[in-house]
Each structure stands twice: as structure tokens, then as C-alpha cells.
Scaffold this motif. Structure first.
Motif, PDB file in Angstrom:
ATOM      1  N   LEU A   1       0.831  -1.213   0.000  1.00 52.07           N
ATOM      2  CA  LEU A   1       0.000   0.000   0.000  1.00 52.07           C
ATOM      3  C   LEU A   1       0.858   1.252   0.000  1.00 52.07           C
ATOM      4  CD1 LEU A   1      -2.660  -1.298   2.486  1.00 52.07           C
ATOM      5  CD2 LEU A   1      -3.190  -0.398   0.207  1.00 52.07           C
ATOM      6  N   LYS A   2       1.968   1.183   0.738  1.00 53.64           N
ATOM      7  CA  LYS A   2       2.896   2.314   0.782  1.00 53.64           C
ATOM      8  C   LYS A   2       3.451   2.592  -0.621  1.00 53.64           C
ATOM      9  CE  LYS A   2       7.526   3.331   2.459  1.00 53.64           C
ATOM     10  NZ  LYS A   2       8.657   2.843   3.275  1.00 53.64           N
ATOM     11  N   SER A   3       3.872   1.531  -1.295  1.00 55.29           N
ATOM     12  CA  SER A   3       4.477   1.708  -2.625  1.00 55.29           C
ATOM     13  C   SER A   3       3.467   2.237  -3.626  1.00 55.29           C
ATOM     14  CB  SER A   3       5.077   0.389  -3.110  1.00 55.29           C
ATOM     15  OG  SER A   3       4.036  -0.478  -3.512  1.00 55.29           O
ATOM     16  N   ARG A   4       2.202   2.030  -3.354  1.00 57.24           N
ATOM     17  CA  ARG A   4       1.168   2.498  -4.286  1.00 57.24           C
ATOM     18  C   ARG A   4       0.559   3.830  -3.874  1.00 57.24           C
ATOM     19  NH1 ARG A   4      -1.930  -2.604  -3.957  1.00 57.24           N
ATOM     20  NH2 ARG A   4      -3.373  -1.706  -5.453  1.00 57.24           N
ATOM     21  N   GLY A   5       1.174   4.491  -2.902  1.00 56.47           N
ATOM     22  CA  GLY A   5       0.809   5.879  -2.612  1.00 56.47           C
ATOM     23  C   GLY A   5      -0.278   6.088  -1.575  1.00 56.47           C
ATOM     24  N   CYS A   6      -0.681   5.013  -0.886  1.00 59.75           N
ATOM     25  CA  CYS A   6      -1.658   5.168   0.190  1.00 59.75           C
ATOM     26  C   CYS A   6      -1.011   6.006   1.296  1.00 59.75           C
ATOM     27  CB  CYS A   6      -2.057   3.793   0.699  1.00 59.75           C
ATOM     28  SG  CYS A   6      -3.349   3.844   1.922  1.00 59.75           S
ATOM     29  N   ASP A   7      -1.724   7.008   1.814  1.00 60.14           N
ATOM     30  CA  ASP A   7      -1.103   7.947   2.750  1.00 60.14           C
ATOM     31  C   ASP A   7      -0.947   7.391   4.164  1.00 60.14           C
ATOM     32  OD1 ASP A   7      -1.046  10.414   0.964  1.00 60.14           O
ATOM     33  OD2 ASP A   7      -3.154   9.787   0.841  1.00 60.14           O
ATOM     34  N   PHE A   8      -2.007   6.762   4.672  1.00 60.25           N
ATOM     35  CA  PHE A   8      -1.988   6.298   6.063  1.00 60.25           C
ATOM     36  C   PHE A   8      -2.463   4.849   6.154  1.00 60.25           C
ATOM     37  CE2 PHE A   8      -2.801  10.929   6.243  1.00 60.25           C
ATOM     38  CZ  PHE A   8      -1.664  11.322   6.923  1.00 60.25           C
ATOM     39  N   LEU A   9      -1.934   4.155   7.163  1.00 60.58           N
ATOM     40  CA  LEU A   9      -2.242   2.736   7.343  1.00 60.58           C
ATOM     41  C   LEU A   9      -2.706   2.475   8.774  1.00 60.58           C
ATOM     42  CD1 LEU A   9       1.074   1.406   5.723  1.00 60.58           C
ATOM     43  CD2 LEU A   9      -1.124   1.730   4.554  1.00 60.58           C
ATOM     44  N   GLN A  10      -3.654   1.548   8.884  1.00 59.18           N
ATOM     45  CA  GLN A  10      -4.206   1.215  10.199  1.00 59.18           C
ATOM     46  C   GLN A  10      -4.563  -0.259  10.199  1.00 59.18           C
ATOM     47  OE1 GLN A  10      -7.708   3.579  10.991  1.00 59.18           O
ATOM     48  NE2 GLN A  10      -8.274   2.421  12.821  1.00 59.18           N
ATOM     49  N   GLY A  11      -4.186  -0.966  11.244  1.00 62.51           N
ATOM     50  CA  GLY A  11      -4.558  -2.374  11.301  1.00 62.51           C
ATOM     51  C   GLY A  11      -3.707  -3.158  12.281  1.00 62.51           C
ATOM     52  N   TYR A  12      -4.059  -4.448  12.430  1.00 66.58           N
ATOM     53  CA  TYR A  12      -3.377  -5.314  13.395  1.00 66.58           C
ATOM     54  C   TYR A  12      -1.886  -5.431  13.114  1.00 66.58           C
ATOM     55  CZ  TYR A  12      -8.208  -6.736  14.434  1.00 66.58           C
ATOM     56  OH  TYR A  12      -9.536  -6.755  14.758  1.00 66.58           O
ATOM     57  N   CYS A  13      -1.468  -5.193  11.876  1.00 61.26           N
ATOM     58  CA  CYS A  13      -0.049  -5.219  11.523  1.00 61.26           C
ATOM     59  C   CYS A  13       0.747  -4.283  12.441  1.00 61.26           C
ATOM     60  CB  CYS A  13       0.103  -4.797  10.072  1.00 61.26           C
ATOM     61  SG  CYS A  13       1.787  -4.472   9.567  1.00 61.26           S
ATOM     62  N   PHE A  14       0.156  -3.158  12.807  1.00 61.87           N
ATOM     63  CA  PHE A  14       0.822  -2.185  13.684  1.00 61.87           C
ATOM     64  C   PHE A  14       0.393  -2.410  15.130  1.00 61.87           C
ATOM     65  CE2 PHE A  14       0.360  -0.495   9.451  1.00 61.87           C
ATOM     66  CZ  PHE A  14       1.689  -0.254   9.134  1.00 61.87           C
ATOM     67  N   SER A  15      -0.900  -2.394  15.350  1.00 61.71           N
ATOM     68  CA  SER A  15      -1.427  -2.655  16.683  1.00 61.71           C
ATOM     69  C   SER A  15      -2.934  -2.825  16.625  1.00 61.71           C
ATOM     70  CB  SER A  15      -1.086  -1.495  17.620  1.00 61.71           C
ATOM     71  OG  SER A  15      -1.822  -1.610  18.826  1.00 61.71           O
ATOM     72  N   GLU A  16      -3.454  -3.634  17.535  1.00 58.00           N
ATOM     73  CA  GLU A  16      -4.907  -3.677  17.702  1.00 58.00           C
ATOM     74  C   GLU A  16      -5.311  -2.432  18.495  1.00 58.00           C
ATOM     75  OE1 GLU A  16      -5.739  -7.220  19.945  1.00 58.00           O
ATOM     76  OE2 GLU A  16      -4.523  -6.541  21.620  1.00 58.00           O
ATOM     77  N   PRO A  17      -6.604  -2.145  18.616  1.00 57.77           N
ATOM     78  CA  PRO A  17      -7.009  -1.027  19.476  1.00 57.77           C
ATOM     79  C   PRO A  17      -6.565  -1.296  20.918  1.00 57.77           C
ATOM     80  CG  PRO A  17      -8.825  -1.736  18.057  1.00 57.77           C
ATOM     81  CD  PRO A  17      -7.749  -2.773  17.927  1.00 57.77           C
ATOM     82  N   LEU A  18      -6.028  -0.281  21.586  1.00 56.93           N
ATOM     83  CA  LEU A  18      -5.452  -0.441  22.924  1.00 56.93           C
ATOM     84  C   LEU A  18      -6.177   0.436  23.935  1.00 56.93           C
ATOM     85  CD1 LEU A  18      -1.718  -0.071  21.785  1.00 56.93           C
ATOM     86  CD2 LEU A  18      -2.855  -2.228  22.421  1.00 56.93           C
ATOM     87  N   ASP A  19      -6.200  -0.004  25.188  1.00 56.60           N
ATOM     88  CA  ASP A  19      -6.769   0.862  26.225  1.00 56.60           C
ATOM     89  C   ASP A  19      -5.840   2.081  26.369  1.00 56.60           C
ATOM     90  OD1 ASP A  19      -4.939   0.579  28.725  1.00 56.60           O
ATOM     91  OD2 ASP A  19      -5.206  -1.462  27.950  1.00 56.60           O
ATOM     92  N   PRO A  20      -6.359   3.191  26.926  1.00 54.34           N
ATOM     93  CA  PRO A  20      -5.590   4.436  26.913  1.00 54.34           C
ATOM     94  C   PRO A  20      -4.158   4.305  27.440  1.00 54.34           C
ATOM     95  CG  PRO A  20      -7.809   4.869  27.666  1.00 54.34           C
ATOM     96  CD  PRO A  20      -7.702   3.381  27.487  1.00 54.34           C
ATOM     97  N   GLU A  21      -3.970   3.596  28.545  1.00 52.42           N
ATOM     98  CA  GLU A  21      -2.633   3.480  29.120  1.00 52.42           C
ATOM     99  C   GLU A  21      -1.711   2.682  28.212  1.00 52.42           C
ATOM    100  OE1 GLU A  21      -1.421   5.396  31.440  1.00 52.42           O
ATOM    101  OE2 GLU A  21      -3.463   6.195  31.375  1.00 52.42           O
ATOM    102  N   SER A  22      -2.213   1.584  27.658  1.00 54.95           N
ATOM    103  CA  SER A  22      -1.403   0.773  26.739  1.00 54.95           C
ATOM    104  C   SER A  22      -1.067   1.553  25.475  1.00 54.95           C
ATOM    105  CB  SER A  22      -2.130  -0.516  26.350  1.00 54.95           C
ATOM    106  OG  SER A  22      -2.551  -1.207  27.489  1.00 54.95           O
ATOM    107  N   PHE A  23      -2.027   2.373  25.022  1.00 55.05           N
ATOM    108  CA  PHE A  23      -1.758   3.177  23.835  1.00 55.05           C
ATOM    109  C   PHE A  23      -0.604   4.146  24.101  1.00 55.05           C
ATOM    110  CE2 PHE A  23      -2.204   7.023  21.288  1.00 55.05           C
ATOM    111  CZ  PHE A  23      -2.233   6.489  19.999  1.00 55.05           C
ATOM    112  N   LYS A  24      -0.644   4.810  25.233  1.00 56.88           N
ATOM    113  CA  LYS A  24       0.434   5.755  25.582  1.00 56.88           C
ATOM    114  C   LYS A  24       1.779   5.042  25.647  1.00 56.88           C
ATOM    115  CE  LYS A  24      -1.782   9.480  28.169  1.00 56.88           C
ATOM    116  NZ  LYS A  24      -2.053   9.948  29.538  1.00 56.88           N
ATOM    117  N   ALA A  25       1.777   3.857  26.255  1.00 62.08           N
ATOM    118  CA  ALA A  25       3.022   3.079  26.369  1.00 62.08           C
ATOM    119  C   ALA A  25       3.520   2.671  24.979  1.00 62.08           C
ATOM    120  CB  ALA A  25       2.788   1.852  27.243  1.00 62.08           C
TER     121      ALA A  25
END
Ligand code: C2E
Ligand code: CA
Ligand code: CA
Ligand code: CA
Length: 277
Positions: free
Chosen positions: A246-270
Motif C-alpha cells: 500500500l505504501k508503494s502504491r501511494g496510500c497515505d496512512f495505514l491502520q490495522g493489526y499489523c501495527f497494533s490492535e485497538p489499545l486501552d488508553p494506558e497501553s496506547f500511551k506506552a
């Protein structure tokens, strides 16, 4: 035959009744959940494809209830929408998200927080005013808030919806069209919408991996979005290979389990602290 038809109708009625009773039960539970502080927002990182920097996060509602651990927002949000509770909940969600994003903001990191807005909530008179008032109280810069609206919202009330989007733009609040590709989007209607971001639905990635035509469709959508000066976010990015592609094809932003699942606020900060160190 007539008899068989009649039997069918009565079975249908019974299941309808059960459905309604379950709905009433769930509604009662949700009201209690709000009072008992069982509803929480989790945050999923959104990554800038070209640099790997963290653009910000999407706020996703979670219901932490021992007896129904698997009740996801897809199940309970329709209940909140059907009884009007969504407006109250929606304001609570916005407020939580804005205060959290403000707390994450530092001199060298200004995250954009993406908040899902229900069509019902957005159509309420005074919606933009209430968003502005929440922003004011949180001290979050308007550019750091992005409202995610689904295609369905955009379709039905064109004039009113465009007015609302224009008011949001005047207030420098960002807007995104969520779940793009699942509705009836057309080029002509996208041109009319004063929005900033297009979020490709995860079904795009699923079809891509199995279908060569899928890749061409994604390329065409990214090109079209860029021609309209929209950012493109791919959601549901699960593998490194998908992210690179997706990066090579010019997509600007990426979101998904590849980076992280949704996290509770404290885990997100960490998580942010670790990634940015
Ligand atoms: P959405 O806005 O399309 O949110 C993305 C969904 O994809 C989330 O599901 C997220 O957990 C999930 N997801 C994230 N990464 C991946 C991945 O790599 N693979 C797969 N398969 N899924 C991924 P979730 O949290 O269950 O939320 C479902 C929907 O509920 C959301 O879809 C959104 O429409 C709605 N929702 C969630 N929170 C809120 C809220 O606060 N307000 C409103 N109005 N709707 C909300
Ligand atoms: Ca969303
Ligand atoms: Ca989505
Ligand atoms: Ca969705």
C-alpha cells in the motif's frame, strides 16, 4: 399451500418478539453500563505510510462487561441509534477522545484523533455547536480532531449534510468518509463533499489478495482520491506485505493489526512511547 404459509408467518412473529425482547434487555443493560462506567474507548494507531510516523489514533468504543465479553460496537451501536441514546453517548465519546488526544499532545507530537460519528448524531440540530464546545473545553486544536462519517450518512440528506460538513470545515475540524467502497459512492458525489480523508474499507484488502483486478481498483481509488485532494487511509492492514504494498502504491496512512490492535488508553500511551523512542 396456505397452511404452510401461515405456519411460516407465526414462526417469524415469534422470532420478531424474541428479537424485540432482547433489544429491550440490551437497552436496559447499556443504560446501566454508562452509569457503571463499563463503556471505554480504546485507541488504534494510524501510521503515516511514507515515514512510519504515528499520525494519531482512531477511538473505538468497548463495552467491558463480564457477562457479555463478546458484545462489540457493531451489535450495541444500532441499539443506541434506534432509541436516540446515541446522541448522549456520542457526546461522551467525543469528549473522552478529545481530552485523551490533548493529554497525548507534546511539543513534538500532535496526534490526530479520529472519532466515529453516527448518522443519527450528526443530523441532530446543534451538532456542530456541541463538537465545538467539547473542543473548547478539552483545549485540543481543531486540526487534531477528525470525524469519521459513513457513506450512508452522506447519501440521504445531501444539502443538510454538505452544510454540516462546511460548518465543520470552517471550524477547521477534519472529516473522513469511512468504510469507502461498501456503499454507493460515485465520483460525482465525492466531488461534492467537503471532506479531507477517504478511508478504504477493509474488504478492499481482502479482495485485493485474491483478485488481480482488485489491485487495479485500489490504484484507481487512490488516484481518484488524490485528484480530489483527499488523503487515503487503508484500514484492516494485517500483514507487513500489505503495508509495504500500500505504501508503494501511494496510500497515505495505514491502520490495522499489523501495527497494533485497538489499545486501552494506558497501553496506547506506552505503545507510542516505545515506538517514538
Ligand atoms: P470502523 O469504524 O470501520 O472501525 C474499524 C474496525 O476494524 C474496528 O472494529 C477495529 O477494531 C477493526 N480492525 C482494526 N484493525 C483491524 C485489522 O487489521 N483487521 C480486521 N479484520 N479488523 C480490524 P470494532 O472496534 O469492532 O468497531 C466496529 C464498528 O463499530 C466501527 O467500524 C464503527 O463503525 C463502530 N464504532 C466503534 N466505535 C464507535 C463509536 O464510538 N461511535 C460510533 N458511532 N460507532 C463506533
Ligand atoms: Ca471508523
Ligand atoms: Ca471503517
Ligand atoms: Ca465498518
Amino acid at each position: 399451500s396456505k397452511a404452510a404459509g401461515g405456519a411460516k408467518v407465526s414462526v417469524y412473529d415469534d422470532s420478531m418478539r424474541e428479537e424485540t425482547m432482547l433489544q429491550v434487555k440490551r437497552e436496559h443493560e447499556l443504560r446501566q453500563a454508562l452509569q457503571r462506567d463499563e463503556l471505554k474507548l480504546h485507541y488504534q494507531p494510524v501510521i503515516h505510510a511514507a515515514t512510519g510516523n504515528i499520525r494519531g489514533m482512531e477511538a473505538l468504543l468497548r463495552w467491558e462487561n463480564q457477562s457479555f465479553p463478546s458484545t462489540g460496537p457493531q451489535e450495541f451501536i444500532p441499539i443506541l441509534e434506534s432509541n436516540g441514546l446515541i446522541t448522549e453517548f456520542g457526546e461522551w465519546v467525543l469528549e473522552q477522545a478529545c481530552f485523551f488526544a490533548e493529554a497525548c499532545t507534546t511539543d513534538n507530537w500532535r496526534p490526530v484523533v479520529s472519532v466515529n460519528v453516527s448518522p443519527v448524531q450528526m443530523k441532530k440540530p446543534g451538532f456542530v455547536e456541541s463538537v465545538r464546545s467539547i473542543l473548547g473545553r478539552s483545549c485540543l486544536a481543531p486540526e487534531q480532531l477528525e470525524l469519521e462519517i459513513t457513506e450512508g450518512t452522506m447519501m440521504d440528506t445531501s444539502r443538510k449534510t454538505i452544510q454540516t460538513l462546511e460548518l465543520l470545515r470552517e471550524a477547521r475540524i477534519r472529516t473522513a468518509l469511512d468504510d469507502f467502497g461498501t456503499g454507493y459512492s460515485s465520483l460525482s458525489y465525492l466531488r461534492e463533499l467537503p471532506i479531507d480523508t477517504l478511508k478504504l474499507d477493509k474488504s478492499f484488502l481482502k479482495e485485493e489478495s485474491t483478485d488481480r483486478v482488485g489491485k487495479h481498483v485500489t490504484d484507481a481509488v487512490i488516484a481518484m482520491a488524490h485528484a480530489l485532494r483527499l488523503y487515503v487511509v487503508a484500514e484492516g492492514v494485517e500483514t507487513k506485505a500489505q503495508a509495504e504494498d500500500l505504501k508503494s502504491r501511494g496510500c497515505d496512512f495505514l491502520q490495522g493489526y499489523c501495527f497494533s490492535e485497538p489499545l486501552d488508553p494506558e497501553s496506547f500511551k506506552a505503545w507510542v512511547k516505545l515506538e517514538r523512542s
